[in-house]
Design an enzyme around this catalytic site. Sequence first.
Site, PDB file in Angstrom:
ATOM      1  N   HIS A 130       0.869  -1.179   0.000  1.00 36.61           N
ATOM      2  CA  HIS A 130       0.000   0.000   0.000  1.00 36.61           C
ATOM      3  C   HIS A 130       0.909   1.233   0.000  1.00 36.61           C
ATOM      4  O   HIS A 130       2.021   1.189   0.531  1.00 36.61           O
ATOM      5  CB  HIS A 130      -0.837  -0.054   1.282  1.00 36.61           C
ATOM      6  CG  HIS A 130      -1.915   0.954   1.415  1.00 36.61           C
ATOM      7  ND1 HIS A 130      -1.670   2.259   1.794  1.00 36.61           N
ATOM      8  CD2 HIS A 130      -3.259   0.867   1.254  1.00 36.61           C
ATOM      9  CE1 HIS A 130      -2.815   2.922   1.860  1.00 36.61           C
ATOM     10  NE2 HIS A 130      -3.790   2.106   1.530  1.00 36.61           N
ATOM     11  N   ASP A 207       3.184  -4.577   8.107  1.00 38.53           N
ATOM     12  CA  ASP A 207       1.965  -3.782   7.943  1.00 38.53           C
ATOM     13  C   ASP A 207       0.794  -4.750   8.114  1.00 38.53           C
ATOM     14  O   ASP A 207       0.499  -5.557   7.235  1.00 38.53           O
ATOM     15  CB  ASP A 207       1.978  -3.145   6.543  1.00 38.53           C
ATOM     16  CG  ASP A 207       0.646  -2.488   6.181  1.00 38.53           C
ATOM     17  OD1 ASP A 207      -0.335  -2.650   6.945  1.00 38.53           O
ATOM     18  OD2 ASP A 207       0.586  -1.835   5.132  1.00 38.53           O
ATOM     19  N   GLN A 210      -4.450  -5.222   6.910  1.00 38.35           N
ATOM     20  CA  GLN A 210      -5.459  -6.139   6.366  1.00 38.35           C
ATOM     21  C   GLN A 210      -5.486  -7.471   7.116  1.00 38.35           C
ATOM     22  O   GLN A 210      -6.311  -8.327   6.825  1.00 38.35           O
ATOM     23  CB  GLN A 210      -5.183  -6.417   4.885  1.00 38.35           C
ATOM     24  CG  GLN A 210      -5.385  -5.220   3.979  1.00 38.35           C
ATOM     25  CD  GLN A 210      -6.841  -4.741   3.947  1.00 38.35           C
ATOM     26  OE1 GLN A 210      -7.771  -5.517   4.178  1.00 38.35           O
ATOM     27  NE2 GLN A 210      -7.049  -3.471   3.670  1.00 38.35           N
ATOM     28  N   LYS A 233     -10.329  -1.091  10.428  1.00 40.52           N
ATOM     29  CA  LYS A 233     -10.454  -2.274   9.558  1.00 40.52           C
ATOM     30  C   LYS A 233     -10.806  -3.512  10.367  1.00 40.52           C
ATOM     31  O   LYS A 233     -10.963  -4.596   9.834  1.00 40.52           O
ATOM     32  CB  LYS A 233      -9.150  -2.506   8.799  1.00 40.52           C
ATOM     33  CG  LYS A 233      -8.721  -1.286   7.997  1.00 40.52           C
ATOM     34  CD  LYS A 233      -8.026  -1.650   6.745  1.00 40.52           C
ATOM     35  CE  LYS A 233      -7.302  -0.459   6.143  1.00 40.52           C
ATOM     36  NZ  LYS A 233      -7.945   0.038   4.944  1.00 40.52           N
ATOM     37  N   CYS A 371      -4.871   2.471  -3.606  1.00 40.62           N
ATOM     38  CA  CYS A 371      -3.617   2.996  -2.993  1.00 40.62           C
ATOM     39  C   CYS A 371      -2.462   2.034  -3.226  1.00 40.62           C
ATOM     40  O   CYS A 371      -1.614   1.837  -2.327  1.00 40.62           O
ATOM     41  CB  CYS A 371      -3.784   3.258  -1.513  1.00 40.62           C
ATOM     42  SG  CYS A 371      -4.876   4.609  -1.154  1.00 40.62           S
TER      43      CYS A 371
HETATM   44  N1  PLP Z   1      -1.709  -0.868   4.554  1.00 43.31           N
HETATM   45  C1  PLP Z   1      -2.651  -1.626   4.003  1.00 43.31           C
HETATM   46  C2  PLP Z   1      -2.297  -3.010   3.541  1.00 43.31           C
HETATM   47  C3  PLP Z   1      -3.946  -1.129   3.852  1.00 43.31           C
HETATM   48  O1  PLP Z   1      -4.881  -1.891   3.282  1.00 43.31           O
HETATM   49  C4  PLP Z   1      -4.231   0.178   4.293  1.00 43.31           C
HETATM   50  C5  PLP Z   1      -5.567   0.749   4.081  1.00 43.31           C
HETATM   51  O2  PLP Z   1      -6.262   0.400   3.158  1.00 43.31           O
HETATM   52  C6  PLP Z   1      -3.215   0.925   4.892  1.00 43.31           C
HETATM   53  C7  PLP Z   1      -1.967   0.362   5.007  1.00 43.31           C
HETATM   54  C8  PLP Z   1      -3.462   2.296   5.419  1.00 43.31           C
HETATM   55  O3  PLP Z   1      -4.329   2.234   6.498  1.00 43.31           O
HETATM   56  P1  PLP Z   1      -4.919   3.572   7.135  1.00 43.31           P
HETATM   57  O4  PLP Z   1      -5.479   4.360   6.000  1.00 43.31           O
HETATM   58  O5  PLP Z   1      -5.956   3.093   8.084  1.00 43.31           O
HETATM   59  O6  PLP Z   1      -3.803   4.279   7.805  1.00 43.31           O
END
Ligand code: PLP
Length: 414
Positions: A130, A207, A210, A233, A371
């Site tokens: 992401h 990270d 998900q 999430k 993203c």
């Molecule tokens: N990393 C992953 C794999 C994600 O799916 C997301 C959000 O879709 C993020 C990071 C960013 O999360 P946040 O927008 O809640 O900070």
Amino acid sequence: MEQPLVKNAFDVLEVRKDFPILSELPYGKPLVYFDNAATSQKPQVVIDALVNYYTHYNANVHRGVHFLSQKASDAFDGVREKVRGFINAASEREIIFVRGTTEGVNLVAATYGRKNIQQGDTILVSAMEHHSNIVPWQLLCEEKGARLNVIPMNDRGELVLDTLDELLNDNCKFVSITHTANSLGTINPLETVIAKAHERNIPVLVDGAQAVAHEYVDVQALDCDFFVFSAHKMLGPTGIGAVYGKLHLLEDMPPYHGGGEMIKSVSFKGTTWNDVPYKFEAGTPNIADVIAMGAAIDYWNSIDRVGAHEQEIELLNYCTSLLADIPAVRIIGTAKNKAAVISFVVDKVNAMDIGMFLDTKGIAVRTGQHCAEPVMDWFGIPGTIRASFMFYNTKEEIDFFIEQLKKAIQLLAV
Ligand code: PLP
């Protein structure tokens, strides 16, 4: 005596009653919510926790001797232990509250990264990150004269680890990798990556945005050095999440933001920092959302998580097989180990047009790059349609989605 085998006792219709939004009727149609990878829906207990705090004991924490402040402080402080238990950290001191995954990655880049990354070093990410696990590292690389390297993937959207040993060379000083890819659904072989990085004393950030809602996460078993995630999430509110970090690393890191709470003593001659984790939590925290995040964790602990997981895998397999029968559909991301996320493109139809058609039927999917522009570039596509499931989704919803998708294709294919 042998126990009778209870087949998946997970009662999806009963569970759906916990989520008031699932009874909404967008355009007068029953809501089919397949955008769970973007954000999950919230059970009533989470909504109640927010309303309850603001209605009955709104006060700043750690600063008041009065009843409300003490009640708010107790509720707030209790959540750190809940988060610790949720991801099985060794100590609640290893849990830092942040706004979410994005801020979590930025915190680690700005503290651990600024202190330890030097000119000529490399930071390793994967091809399926992401943006929030790419850009903070690019900013750090720019500042330090370091370089970002990438673990490649194959056309199923699985990491190719053949070059990992080469990439983890003497210049590599940090690895930051997603547990589960939001654009593809791939669940990565983290044990291998972490073990290989640790052979060379390279720390690894995972990270977990998900992962937390779909897998049991055990940061001690994973042996990752940092783990970041967002509450929204995993059935919690937006604007809150956590960073897990191994205590000895956190102790050694400089503060992130300066302000109240993160100090022990302030004078114009010099200031001393508070202990971990408060050193990283400047200012009035997001009290209401921390408390509601605790309610989300309580909710997870109250449901049949094995049954919930099985429900999601059943939905994933069911929807994948129905999509495979539609000739115009191509699934993007066919890894062997996948979470309940299906990205796909449709021949001769723009993803956005499909999304807009489905929306008129009450079906919420996401379209675009999610993203993850480098992933789309790798597959040579402008974007995908993404259906992502949570345990409260049903096969009947998938049937309706497939029926409407077929209509959209008939109507829109040029
Ligand atoms: N990393 C992953 C794999 C994600 O799916 C997301 C959000 O879709 C993020 C990071 C960013 O999360 P946040 O927008 O809640 O900070």
